[in-house]
Enzyme design. Structure first.
Site, PDB file in Angstrom:
ATOM      1  CB  SER B  45      -0.776  -0.036   1.216  1.00 39.00           C
ATOM      2  OG  SER B  45      -1.961   0.969   1.014  1.00 39.00           O
ATOM      3  CD  GLU B  46      -1.252   3.939  -2.968  1.00 42.76           C
ATOM      4  OE1 GLU B  46      -0.972   2.720  -2.960  1.00 42.76           O
ATOM      5  OE2 GLU B  46      -2.269   4.699  -3.544  1.00 42.76           O
ATOM      6  CG  ASN B  47      -0.578   3.818   3.512  1.00 43.54           C
ATOM      7  OD1 ASN B  47      -0.657   2.910   2.686  1.00 43.54           O
ATOM      8  ND2 ASN B  47      -1.161   4.042   4.652  1.00 43.54           N
ATOM      9  CB  SER B  87       6.095   3.915  -0.517  1.00 44.89           C
ATOM     10  OG  SER B  87       5.118   3.395  -0.966  1.00 44.89           O
TER      11      SER B  87
END
Lengths: 233, 217
Positions: B45-47, B87
């Site tokens: 998840s890019e967070n 990320s």
């Protein structure tokens, strides 16, 4: 040990004024510098440019600054959860620059690391790249994006010490480490301010050299934006 | 015709053992529910999390552990947390094997639009532009037509683009299609959907080559 510790948020935010550019860590409401934001609301500074992945919700996070019309310009990647934001943007009261999330992170990191600009493939061929320099590398087009210039970076970390060393927790880390040292002054609020020497040097995410002021936040609400759960079997 | 879960189920068949996968918001998020349990896959998840697990049990929610949709999540053994720059190093640096995301429009050359409707909806692109600019394996999950019945698989996107010539595969409620230099190549039909119906629902160039099998779900 060079002491970065200040007693409270008032001391931590000394020197902030109208029309400055601020960076705010956080993703959604996770890992946002709640205490610095509350103080900025109290000081009621105007004409601010805010660099932050999101713009909070109507009644929390940067939404609080929007309510008081303190923000002149937002630089973000996603602003979908804030009605007041949308109203101010569509009415033209608020200037908004939307940029890809990875570009946002890297423009912070470039400022931190001393790079004037970076090339990224993100946004090439879209309106984000309009008017920007482009260049081909290995057959692929890239867009030139400049390092941010900011007056203050407001950071939230989990644990820190008076030397300014920081440890983040979970996905509350997000943009916070990338913004440390990316502005003229980096101000960090922590949940736990531990005695110097207690943090294992092997475990430190951000060394104190990137931090000018650190304080223990008086209050953290840590609001959850989307509470999703499953039932216990 | 498939519902959203049906689309997710079909896409889950594209997820292979050893893949690192980024799932976008909406239908893509559902894909995680249908991945075979005899293969090893890690969701990014890019967070800032790799090794995302299911939603937490009631009472275990943690404001510091969320996904890119700001939902509370859990992590699985072997998970890691990292900052936003790292990320997107995973994403831009092509370390993520498969990206699954939603779209408002896709064009026959693989352009995608999914972040803005001028004058109406301006939420921002989030990480979508970084993902589509770099990922080599992009699957789009979408409905074939909009609510008014108009095709979302077009000759040319009408909305502001998210990325150019990047989509490789599309799974809709009606079909599986591959983006080729000549247009949308029809690979599979959804159960009960005719080639004729897909033709009528596709504005862009549709390539129909031989018998088109029905999806196995």
């Amino acid at each position: 040990m060079i002491n970065k510790k200040v007693e409270n948020v008032t001391e931590a935010l000394k020197g902030v004024s109208d029309n400055m550019t601020f960076m705010f860590g956080g993703f959604g409401l996770s890992g946002i510098p709640e205490n610095a934001i509350a103080q900025l609301v109290k000081l009621n500074l105007k004409g601010l440019t805010c660099i932050s992945n999101n713009a909070g919700v109507d009644d929390f996070g940067l939404g609080l600054l929007l309510q008081q019309k303190q923000i002149k310009k937002m630089v973000s990647s996603y602003v979908g959860e804030n009605d007041e934001f949308e109203r101010q943007m569509l009415s033209g009261e608020l200037d908004v620059e939307l940029i890809p999330q990875g570009t946002l992170a890297e423009r912070c990191r470039a400022a931190q690391a001393g790079f004037p600009a970076i090339y990224t493939p993100a946004g090439y061929g879209t309106e984000v790249a309009e008017g920007k320099e482009t260049r081909e590398f290995d057959g692929k087009m890239h867009v030139l994006e400049y390092a941010f210039k900011a007056d203050f970076a407001f950071i939230k970390a989990w644990k820190g010490d008076a030397a300014g060393n920081l440890i983040f927790k979970g996905t509350a880390r997000n943009f916070n480490p990338n913004m440390c040292g990316a502005a003229k002054v980096t101000v960090v609020e922590v949940e736990e301010l531990v005695p110097v020497g207690e943090l294992d040097p092997n475990q430190i995410h951000i060394p104190g050299i990137f931090v000018q002021r650190i304080f223990k936040g008086a209050h953290f609400e840590k609001r959850i934006e989307q509470r999703t759960v499953r039932k216990r079997a | 015709m498939l519902d959203k879960n049906g689309i997710a189920k079909r896409i889950a068949q594209e997820v292979k053992d050893g893949y690192y996968v980024n799932l976008g918001i909406g239908i893509p998020t559902l894909v995680a529910n249908f991945v075979r349990d005899d293969i090893e896959v890690e969701f990014q998840s890019e967070n800032g999390v790799l090794g995302m697990g299911p939603f937490p049990f009631e009472g275990d929610e943690d404001a510091d552990i969320i996904n890119a949709g700001k939902q509370t999540i859990t992590t699985l053994p072997g998970a890691s947390f990292f900052d936003s720059a790292m990320s997107f190093s995973m994403i831009r640096g092509k370390h993520v094997d498969l990206t699954i995301l939603g779209a408002m429009e896709v064009s026959e050359n693989g352009d995608i639009a999914n972040w803005k409707i001028p004058g109406k909806m301006v939420k921002g692109m989030g990480g979508a532009m970084d993902l589509v600019a770099s990922a080599e394996n992009i699957i789009v999950a979408m409905m074939h037509t909009n609510r008014a019945g108009a095709s979302k698989l077009l000759k040319k996107c009408s909305l502001p683009l998210t990325g150019v010539a990047c989509v490789k595969k599309i799974v809709t409620n009606m079909a599986v299609l591959e983006v080729t230099p000549k247009g949308f190549k029809l690979l599979e039909r959804a159960p009960g959907v005719s080639v004729e119906a897909i033709k009528n629902a596709t504005e862009g160039e549709l390539i129909i080559d031989g018998d088109i099998p029905e999806m196995k779900i």
